[in-house]
Enzyme design. Structure first.
Site, PDB file in Angstrom:
ATOM      1  N   LYS A  18      -1.804  10.089   1.636  1.00  0.00           N
ATOM      2  CA  LYS A  18      -1.366   9.806   0.285  1.00  0.00           C
ATOM      3  C   LYS A  18      -2.592   9.604  -0.628  1.00  0.00           C
ATOM      4  CE  LYS A  18      -0.385   5.535  -0.804  1.00  0.00           C
ATOM      5  NZ  LYS A  18      -1.379   4.457  -0.899  1.00  0.00           N
ATOM      6  N   ASP A  69       2.087   8.375   6.473  1.00  0.00           N
ATOM      7  CA  ASP A  69       2.342   7.113   5.800  1.00  0.00           C
ATOM      8  C   ASP A  69       2.011   6.081   6.857  1.00  0.00           C
ATOM      9  OD1 ASP A  69       3.537   4.659   5.038  1.00  0.00           O
ATOM     10  OD2 ASP A  69       4.673   5.754   3.531  1.00  0.00           O
ATOM     11  N   HIS A  70       0.860   5.428   6.744  1.00  0.00           N
ATOM     12  CA  HIS A  70       0.403   4.644   7.890  1.00  0.00           C
ATOM     13  C   HIS A  70       1.328   3.476   8.211  1.00  0.00           C
ATOM     14  CE1 HIS A  70      -1.491   1.988   4.904  1.00  0.00           C
ATOM     15  NE2 HIS A  70      -1.642   1.095   5.858  1.00  0.00           N
ATOM     16  N   LYS A  79       2.800   1.452  12.138  1.00  0.00           N
ATOM     17  CA  LYS A  79       2.626   0.039  12.491  1.00  0.00           C
ATOM     18  C   LYS A  79       3.609  -0.317  13.604  1.00  0.00           C
ATOM     19  CE  LYS A  79       0.905  -1.517   8.022  1.00  0.00           C
ATOM     20  NZ  LYS A  79      -0.416  -2.101   8.208  1.00  0.00           N
ATOM     21  N   GLU A 125      -0.341  -8.729  -0.743  1.00  0.00           N
ATOM     22  CA  GLU A 125      -1.752  -8.702  -0.360  1.00  0.00           C
ATOM     23  C   GLU A 125      -2.478  -9.791  -1.126  1.00  0.00           C
ATOM     24  OE1 GLU A 125      -3.289  -4.469   0.497  1.00  0.00           O
ATOM     25  OE2 GLU A 125      -2.031  -4.251  -1.279  1.00  0.00           O
ATOM     26  N   ASP A 181       1.396   3.401  -5.616  1.00  0.00           N
ATOM     27  CA  ASP A 181       0.515   3.127  -4.480  1.00  0.00           C
ATOM     28  C   ASP A 181       1.285   2.591  -3.272  1.00  0.00           C
ATOM     29  OD1 ASP A 181      -2.181   2.880  -3.381  1.00  0.00           O
ATOM     30  OD2 ASP A 181      -1.932   0.721  -3.546  1.00  0.00           O
ATOM     31  N   HIS A 216       5.187   3.521   1.185  1.00  0.00           N
ATOM     32  CA  HIS A 216       5.374   2.532   2.246  1.00  0.00           C
ATOM     33  C   HIS A 216       6.709   1.770   2.136  1.00  0.00           C
ATOM     34  CE1 HIS A 216       1.279   3.496   2.885  1.00  0.00           C
ATOM     35  NE2 HIS A 216       0.739   2.633   2.057  1.00  0.00           N
TER      36      HIS A 216
HETATM   37  C1  BG6 Z   1      -2.653   1.705   1.094  1.00  0.00           C
HETATM   38  C2  BG6 Z   1      -2.774   1.363  -0.368  1.00  0.00           C
HETATM   39  O1  BG6 Z   1      -1.819   2.805   1.269  1.00  0.00           O
HETATM   40  O2  BG6 Z   1      -2.117   0.593   1.791  1.00  0.00           O
HETATM   41  C3  BG6 Z   1      -3.629   0.130  -0.547  1.00  0.00           C
HETATM   42  O3  BG6 Z   1      -3.352   2.466  -1.074  1.00  0.00           O
HETATM   43  C4  BG6 Z   1      -3.125  -1.003   0.291  1.00  0.00           C
HETATM   44  O4  BG6 Z   1      -3.682  -0.247  -1.921  1.00  0.00           O
HETATM   45  C5  BG6 Z   1      -2.916  -0.572   1.736  1.00  0.00           C
HETATM   46  O5  BG6 Z   1      -4.056  -2.057   0.251  1.00  0.00           O
HETATM   47  C6  BG6 Z   1      -2.237  -1.651   2.555  1.00  0.00           C
HETATM   48  O6  BG6 Z   1      -2.260  -1.294   3.903  1.00  0.00           O
HETATM   49  P1  BG6 Z   1      -2.227  -2.389   5.036  1.00  0.00           P
HETATM   50  O7  BG6 Z   1      -2.115  -1.604   6.298  1.00  0.00           O
HETATM   51  O8  BG6 Z   1      -3.494  -3.176   4.933  1.00  0.00           O
HETATM   52  O9  BG6 Z   1      -1.027  -3.229   4.764  1.00  0.00           O
END
Ligand code: BG6
Length: 484
Positions: free
Chosen positions: A143, A172-173, A177, A211, A230, A235
């Site tokens: 993304k 989409d990481h 998880k 966050e 974002d 996500h």
């Molecule tokens: C990313 C966003 O896709 O995911 C970031 O671009 C965000 O802004 C991040 O901080 C959060 O990922 P994680 O795995 O740390 O929750």
């Protein structure tokens, strides 16, 4: 289990993603014995690194992001890396890459585009022009996939000129998880939940991705995106899909993605009237976070006219039989009180209490699926307070912390996802029509905001966002479950 031999080509091999995520993830897979002797990692970028310089860079990345490095494993891993400088818009490096790859035309070949989307076209074009696509080739893209539906389509067209849909892995990481996958196990490997998983028994669902960090050095990118693009478009909507989808017929990639797509299509469109009532946008100002004073978003950006939101809360509705009338409260933001991602499924209250006033409040059951930190699943249930003191009731968690239960390292999402790419398993990757459907829901919100040109609500760093987001849920007689 070892995967088959492969050549993984990482474009953007000296970038932040390679440094923080890709190299550490591949190292861990190697350490666990999943990479066969014939696994090669070819790293490219524009920088003129010598072989030794890149090895040192990669070792530095592992040193920074991996705990308890094992020197022998590091050595074995570094030996898999080959560095080639490629200016993707020119010709030179491509021939070198072709030579390396064509020495093994029959092994799995994966191109990982860990670069800004502006380069996707040029790179795909280069891969095509140099005939580097074999029947065992796949491409991985990160993304943001577009900044609205139209640009996403254009991007997908560009990639589609060189790769077929079954070769395209849109990461989409969040889907990699551990707890997100556990959500599928929880729903579909237990008889307990599914009969209750609907509007008759569930009062509402909350999805929070909070966050504590700010945008820091990413302000330039972030200001063109904002929290909705974002985090929500990808996500959060993916998490919503996994909570809300019908049972797929199997774990087969298209079965799962067909069901997710139906959820996205059933999201009730946000109209200007609804946006007014059901959406809160925020932007952080200076405050205290992570134990120190922190600047506001505009200071980090170095401008004072940005309308970009660093927080968004939305009351979403899914218009289908299962979920009619069950709100999904979504919220995400930077510089919030703490870093926590969780899904809360709030069940309806009991229909009638047989207990007297001495029993105390009978809270409705709550299932909490915690993605991070402290991954785990918790079910809030009522029990009798132990002892002879009469029938006093108390809410306690049936608690399963994965760290306590399994005592194993929690693998990073990228470890799972990169191996899925090699295995050719698309279940945890977004299909093109899902991306389109997610934008179709998000686009009108962006248009409403663009037309209104109003300022996001300011919130102090280190808090839970604008007070309007608390009012958003409290108006409905509900509260955010930030304390778990
Ligand atoms: C990313 C966003 O896709 O995911 C970031 O671009 C965000 O802004 C991040 O901080 C959060 O990922 P994680 O795995 O740390 O929750």
């Amino acid at each position: 289990i070892e995967v088959d031999d492969f050549d993984l080509v990482v474009f953007g091999g000296t970038g932040d993603l390679a440094h923080r995520k890709l190299l550490p993830a591949l190292y861990h897979r190697d350490l666990d014995g999943q990479l066969p002797a014939g696994a090669r990692i070819i790293v490219t970028s524009r920088r003129e690194f010598t072989h030794d310089e890149y090895q040192a860079w990669a070792e530095g990345a592992l040193g920074e992001h991996v705990k308890d490095l094992e020197p022998a494993a590091v050595k074995r891993f570094l030996a898999r890396l080959t560095y080639i400088a490629i200016d993707v818009a020119a010709e030179a490096g491509w021939a070198d890459l072709g030579k390396i790859l064509n020495a093994r035309p029959n092994v799995i070949r994966a191109f990982y585009l860990a670069v800004a989307p502006d380069f996707f076209g040029t790179i795909c074009d280069g891969i095509g022009r140099h005939n580097l696509v074999t029947s065992k080739t796949r491409v991985v893209i990160e993304k943001p996939i577009g900044k609205d539906g139209k640009s996403a389509q254009a991007l997908n067209e560009t990639i589609g000129k060189v790769f077929k849909e079954h070769q395209i892995f849109r990461i989409d990481h969040y889907l990699g998880k551990e707890t997100v996958q556990n959500l599928m196990a929880l729903r579909f490997a237990n008889a307990l939940f599914e009969p209750l998983w609907n509007a008759a028994h569930i009062d509402h669902v909350q999805i929070t991705v909070a966050e504590s960090l700010g945008v820091g050095g990413r302000a330039g990118y972030y200001d063109t995106a904002g929290a909705l693009r974002d985090m929500v478009q990808n996500h959060i909507l993916q998490l919503l899909c996994l909570v809300a989808m019908e049972p797929p017929e199997s774990m087969n990639a298209d079965s799962v993605r067909d069901e997710k797509l139906k959820v996205l299509k059933a999201l009730a469109p946000i109209t200007p009237e609804l946006a007014e009532k059901h959406i809160v946008r925020g932007q952080y100002k200076a405050g205290a976070s992570d134990g120190g004073a922190v600047p506001g978003y505009l200071d980090e950006l170095g401008r004072d006219d940005s309308l970009t939101e660093t927080f968004v809360a939305i009351k979403a509705q899914i218009a289908n039989w299962r979920w009619a009338g069950v709100p999904f409260y979504l919220r995400t933001g930077k510089r919030l009180a703490t870093r926590v991602s969780e899904i809360v499924v709030q069940f309806r209250p009991i229909p009638h209490s047989i207990f007297g006033p001495e029993a105390g409040v009978i809270s409705a059951n709550r299932l909490i699926i915690r993605l991070q930190p402290d991954e785990g699943v918790k079910m809030q249930v009522m029990i009798k307070d132990p002892g002879p003191g009469g029938m006093r009731l108390r809410q306690v968690p049936l608690d399963m912390s994965f760290a306590d239960a399994f005592k194993v390292r929690n693998p990073d999402a990228y470890e799972r996802l990169i191996m899925d790419v090699i295995r050719g398993n698309q279940t945890l990757f977004m299909r093109r029509d899902e991306v389109d459907a997610a934008w179709a829901w998000v686009d009108p919100i962006l248009e409403i905001w663009a037309a209104a040109k109003d300022q996001p609500k300011a919130y102090t760093s280190g808090t839970w966002g604008p007070s309007a987001s608390i009012a958003l849920i409290e108006r409905d007689g509900r509260t955010w479950a930030e304390d778990g």
